[in-house]
Design a protein around this motif. Sequence first.
Motif, PDB file in Angstrom:
ATOM      1  N   GLN A  42      -6.382 -16.913   5.973  1.00  0.00           N
ATOM      2  CA  GLN A  42      -7.494 -16.070   6.438  1.00  0.00           C
ATOM      3  C   GLN A  42      -7.373 -14.652   5.872  1.00  0.00           C
ATOM      4  OE1 GLN A  42      -6.810 -16.869  10.680  1.00  0.00           O
ATOM      5  NE2 GLN A  42      -8.959 -17.478  10.831  1.00  0.00           N
ATOM      6  N   ALA A  43      -6.153 -14.131   5.856  1.00  0.00           N
ATOM      7  CA  ALA A  43      -5.936 -12.789   5.318  1.00  0.00           C
ATOM      8  C   ALA A  43      -6.306 -12.728   3.836  1.00  0.00           C
ATOM      9  CB  ALA A  43      -4.482 -12.368   5.524  1.00  0.00           C
ATOM     10  N   GLN A  44      -5.913 -13.760   3.087  1.00  0.00           N
ATOM     11  CA  GLN A  44      -6.238 -13.801   1.661  1.00  0.00           C
ATOM     12  C   GLN A  44      -7.743 -13.886   1.440  1.00  0.00           C
ATOM     13  OE1 GLN A  44      -3.993 -17.084   0.070  1.00  0.00           O
ATOM     14  NE2 GLN A  44      -2.010 -16.071   0.367  1.00  0.00           N
ATOM     15  N   THR A  45      -8.413 -14.667   2.268  1.00  0.00           N
ATOM     16  CA  THR A  45      -9.868 -14.808   2.153  1.00  0.00           C
ATOM     17  C   THR A  45     -10.560 -13.475   2.411  1.00  0.00           C
ATOM     18  OG1 THR A  45      -9.792 -17.120   2.841  1.00  0.00           O
ATOM     19  CG2 THR A  45     -11.905 -15.982   3.063  1.00  0.00           C
ATOM     20  N   LEU A  46     -10.116 -12.780   3.462  1.00  0.00           N
ATOM     21  CA  LEU A  46     -10.712 -11.481   3.784  1.00  0.00           C
ATOM     22  C   LEU A  46     -10.436 -10.461   2.685  1.00  0.00           C
ATOM     23  CD1 LEU A  46      -9.950 -11.257   7.594  1.00  0.00           C
ATOM     24  CD2 LEU A  46     -12.206 -11.416   6.532  1.00  0.00           C
ATOM     25  N   ARG A  47      -9.225 -10.473   2.151  1.00  0.00           N
ATOM     26  CA  ARG A  47      -8.898  -9.534   1.076  1.00  0.00           C
ATOM     27  C   ARG A  47      -9.754  -9.824  -0.166  1.00  0.00           C
ATOM     28  NH1 ARG A  47      -3.308  -9.316   3.181  1.00  0.00           N
ATOM     29  NH2 ARG A  47      -2.955  -7.109   3.669  1.00  0.00           N
ATOM     30  N   ALA A  48      -9.988 -11.093  -0.437  1.00  0.00           N
ATOM     31  CA  ALA A  48     -10.812 -11.454  -1.589  1.00  0.00           C
ATOM     32  C   ALA A  48     -12.254 -10.979  -1.403  1.00  0.00           C
ATOM     33  CB  ALA A  48     -10.784 -12.970  -1.803  1.00  0.00           C
ATOM     34  N   LYS A  49     -12.769 -11.116  -0.183  1.00  0.00           N
ATOM     35  CA  LYS A  49     -14.134 -10.641   0.092  1.00  0.00           C
ATOM     36  C   LYS A  49     -14.230  -9.125  -0.029  1.00  0.00           C
ATOM     37  CE  LYS A  49     -15.626 -14.443   3.091  1.00  0.00           C
ATOM     38  NZ  LYS A  49     -16.058 -14.820   4.462  1.00  0.00           N
ATOM     39  N   GLN A  50     -13.216  -8.422   0.479  1.00  0.00           N
ATOM     40  CA  GLN A  50     -13.207  -6.966   0.371  1.00  0.00           C
ATOM     41  C   GLN A  50     -13.092  -6.522  -1.088  1.00  0.00           C
ATOM     42  OE1 GLN A  50     -13.076  -4.240   3.060  1.00  0.00           O
ATOM     43  NE2 GLN A  50     -14.379  -5.934   3.700  1.00  0.00           N
ATOM     44  N   ARG A  51     -12.295  -7.256  -1.871  1.00  0.00           N
ATOM     45  CA  ARG A  51     -12.171  -6.941  -3.298  1.00  0.00           C
ATOM     46  C   ARG A  51     -13.494  -7.167  -4.022  1.00  0.00           C
ATOM     47  NH1 ARG A  51      -9.143  -3.727  -5.715  1.00  0.00           N
ATOM     48  NH2 ARG A  51     -11.231  -3.007  -6.173  1.00  0.00           N
ATOM     49  N   GLU A  52     -14.179  -8.244  -3.685  1.00  0.00           N
ATOM     50  CA  GLU A  52     -15.482  -8.535  -4.287  1.00  0.00           C
ATOM     51  C   GLU A  52     -16.502  -7.439  -3.947  1.00  0.00           C
ATOM     52  OE1 GLU A  52     -18.855 -12.129  -4.242  1.00  0.00           O
ATOM     53  OE2 GLU A  52     -17.029 -12.276  -3.033  1.00  0.00           O
ATOM     54  N   TRP A  53     -16.475  -6.994  -2.684  1.00  0.00           N
ATOM     55  CA  TRP A  53     -17.371  -5.924  -2.245  1.00  0.00           C
ATOM     56  C   TRP A  53     -17.093  -4.640  -3.021  1.00  0.00           C
ATOM     57  CZ3 TRP A  53     -15.382  -1.586   0.491  1.00  0.00           C
ATOM     58  CH2 TRP A  53     -16.343  -0.713   0.994  1.00  0.00           C
ATOM     59  N   ALA A  54     -15.825  -4.264  -3.131  1.00  0.00           N
ATOM     60  CA  ALA A  54     -15.456  -3.037  -3.835  1.00  0.00           C
ATOM     61  C   ALA A  54     -15.800  -3.127  -5.322  1.00  0.00           C
ATOM     62  CB  ALA A  54     -13.969  -2.738  -3.644  1.00  0.00           C
ATOM     63  N   ILE A  77     -16.208  15.274  -7.453  1.00  0.00           N
ATOM     64  CA  ILE A  77     -16.740  14.230  -6.570  1.00  0.00           C
ATOM     65  C   ILE A  77     -15.726  13.098  -6.495  1.00  0.00           C
ATOM     66  CG2 ILE A  77     -18.582  12.546  -6.185  1.00  0.00           C
ATOM     67  CD1 ILE A  77     -20.414  14.304  -7.919  1.00  0.00           C
ATOM     68  N   ASP A  78     -15.275  12.779  -5.295  1.00  0.00           N
ATOM     69  CA  ASP A  78     -14.447  11.595  -5.077  1.00  0.00           C
ATOM     70  C   ASP A  78     -15.302  10.537  -4.396  1.00  0.00           C
ATOM     71  OD1 ASP A  78     -12.229  12.805  -6.168  1.00  0.00           O
ATOM     72  OD2 ASP A  78     -11.437  13.482  -4.242  1.00  0.00           O
ATOM     73  N   VAL A  79     -15.255   9.326  -4.895  1.00  0.00           N
ATOM     74  CA  VAL A  79     -16.079   8.236  -4.372  1.00  0.00           C
ATOM     75  C   VAL A  79     -15.150   7.182  -3.784  1.00  0.00           C
ATOM     76  CG1 VAL A  79     -17.845   6.529  -4.910  1.00  0.00           C
ATOM     77  CG2 VAL A  79     -17.805   8.705  -6.151  1.00  0.00           C
ATOM     78  N   LEU A  80     -15.319   6.917  -2.487  1.00  0.00           N
ATOM     79  CA  LEU A  80     -14.393   6.046  -1.762  1.00  0.00           C
ATOM     80  C   LEU A  80     -15.077   4.766  -1.308  1.00  0.00           C
ATOM     81  CD1 LEU A  80     -11.620   5.592  -0.342  1.00  0.00           C
ATOM     82  CD2 LEU A  80     -12.572   6.815   1.629  1.00  0.00           C
ATOM     83  N   ALA A  81     -14.540   3.633  -1.753  1.00  0.00           N
ATOM     84  CA  ALA A  81     -14.927   2.319  -1.233  1.00  0.00           C
ATOM     85  C   ALA A  81     -13.689   1.777  -0.521  1.00  0.00           C
ATOM     86  CB  ALA A  81     -15.368   1.385  -2.357  1.00  0.00           C
ATOM     87  N   ALA A  82     -13.586   2.054   0.760  1.00  0.00           N
ATOM     88  CA  ALA A  82     -12.367   1.737   1.511  1.00  0.00           C
ATOM     89  C   ALA A  82     -12.360   0.271   1.905  1.00  0.00           C
ATOM     90  CB  ALA A  82     -12.273   2.620   2.747  1.00  0.00           C
ATOM     91  N   ARG A  83     -11.407  -0.491   1.362  1.00  0.00           N
ATOM     92  CA  ARG A  83     -11.276  -1.916   1.700  1.00  0.00           C
ATOM     93  C   ARG A  83     -10.516  -2.050   3.019  1.00  0.00           C
ATOM     94  NH1 ARG A  83      -8.006  -4.306  -1.668  1.00  0.00           N
ATOM     95  NH2 ARG A  83      -7.309  -2.433  -2.775  1.00  0.00           N
ATOM     96  N   GLU A  84     -11.074  -2.790   3.945  1.00  0.00           N
ATOM     97  CA  GLU A  84     -10.492  -2.907   5.273  1.00  0.00           C
ATOM     98  C   GLU A  84      -9.335  -3.908   5.284  1.00  0.00           C
ATOM     99  OE1 GLU A  84     -13.512  -3.801   8.129  1.00  0.00           O
ATOM    100  OE2 GLU A  84     -14.960  -2.472   7.171  1.00  0.00           O
ATOM    101  N   PRO A  85      -8.167  -3.522   5.797  1.00  0.00           N
ATOM    102  CA  PRO A  85      -7.056  -4.468   5.930  1.00  0.00           C
ATOM    103  C   PRO A  85      -7.434  -5.599   6.882  1.00  0.00           C
ATOM    104  CG  PRO A  85      -6.320  -2.196   6.201  1.00  0.00           C
ATOM    105  CD  PRO A  85      -7.817  -2.168   6.231  1.00  0.00           C
ATOM    106  N   PRO A  86      -6.941  -6.813   6.648  1.00  0.00           N
ATOM    107  CA  PRO A  86      -7.277  -7.939   7.527  1.00  0.00           C
ATOM    108  C   PRO A  86      -6.981  -7.679   8.993  1.00  0.00           C
ATOM    109  CG  PRO A  86      -6.211  -8.740   5.537  1.00  0.00           C
ATOM    110  CD  PRO A  86      -6.126  -7.243   5.500  1.00  0.00           C
ATOM    111  N   GLU A  87      -5.884  -6.964   9.270  1.00  0.00           N
ATOM    112  CA  GLU A  87      -5.535  -6.722  10.676  1.00  0.00           C
ATOM    113  C   GLU A  87      -6.547  -5.803  11.353  1.00  0.00           C
ATOM    114  OE1 GLU A  87      -2.833  -4.050   8.116  1.00  0.00           O
ATOM    115  OE2 GLU A  87      -3.593  -6.119   8.101  1.00  0.00           O
TER     116      GLU A  87
END
Length: 269
Positions: free
Chosen positions: A56-68, A34-44
Motif C-alpha cells: 500500500q505504501a509503494q502504491t501511494l508513493r507511486a501515485k504521489q510521484r505520478e502527481w508530482a 520563485i520556489d515552486v513546491l509540489a509536496a508529496r505526502e508520505p504514506p503515513e
Amino acid sequence: MQRCLVILSQLDQTEVLLGMAAQALTRIRGMQRIDVLAAREPPEQILGRIGFSDTQAQTLRAKQREWADALHTRFQQWLAQEYGTPADRLGKVEVNWLDPEITVDRIIAGYGKDADLLILGFPDSRDSAQKHVATRAAIFESGRPVLFVPPFWEQTSGDRMFMAWKDTPACRRAFFAARSFVGAAEAVEVAVSATDPLPLDILPGVTLTQQPVVESHNAGQTLLDMAGTFRADMLVIGGYQHNMLYSRLMGSATDYILANPRVPVLLQH
C-alpha cells in the motif's frame, strides 16, 4: 520581499499560480526568486502511522510521484514560455522546482518560514485532508503573508487593490505586507468603519480612497460586494481576527471569503 513560495496542488491550477508568481516578481521591488513546491505526502500522513502494508505504501508513493511528475511537466512548459531557455534566465531570475516527500509541519518549518510570500490556490474540495491542513498551517503557522489565487484567474492582479481595515494586529500585518504591491497599483480603496478610522501611518505616501463599510450580518459578503463594485483585482484582509478554534465554532469573514473565490486575496494572520 525577495522570495516567494508557490505551493501547488491541483494540476489545472498550475499555470494560474505560476503566473501570479511571475507577476509578483515584476511588481515587487527586490523580488528575485520563485520556489515552486509540489509536496508529496508520505504514506503515513495519508493512512496513519499503523495499519498499512508495504505494498500500500509503494502504491501511494507511486501515485504521489505520478502527481508530482505531471505538475513538473506543466512547470517546465510554463517556465520555457515565461522566461525562455536557461541561458536567457541566467542572472535575471531564479526559479526552483521542489518535490520532496514531506510532512505538513516540515513544509512550513523548512520552506514556508523562509519565504517572504506564499502563493496558494483557494481551498478546493478536491484537495486531500493533508493539503487542507497545509493551507491552515500556511495561514496560522508560517508567519508570512499568503496570496490566494482563484482557479482559472487569467487577468493581472494588483492594479486595483481593495483593502479592508480593522485595527487588529493581523490587519496591521496584512497592510504592511501589502505595501510591496501598493507601490505598483493604479488605484487603492480602503474599507473603513465609522468607529475604526484608518491610522495615518498605516499606508504612508499612498493616494487612496476611503469607503465606509455598511454593517451587515455577513461581513465577508459585504467585503466581496464592495471589492466587486470597485472592480478590484486584489483584496487585502487581516486573516482570522480571532483564533482558529473560535473561527471554527463561530465562523468568520475570512472563511466566507476563502469559500467564495472571486478575486485574489492577500491575507496575513
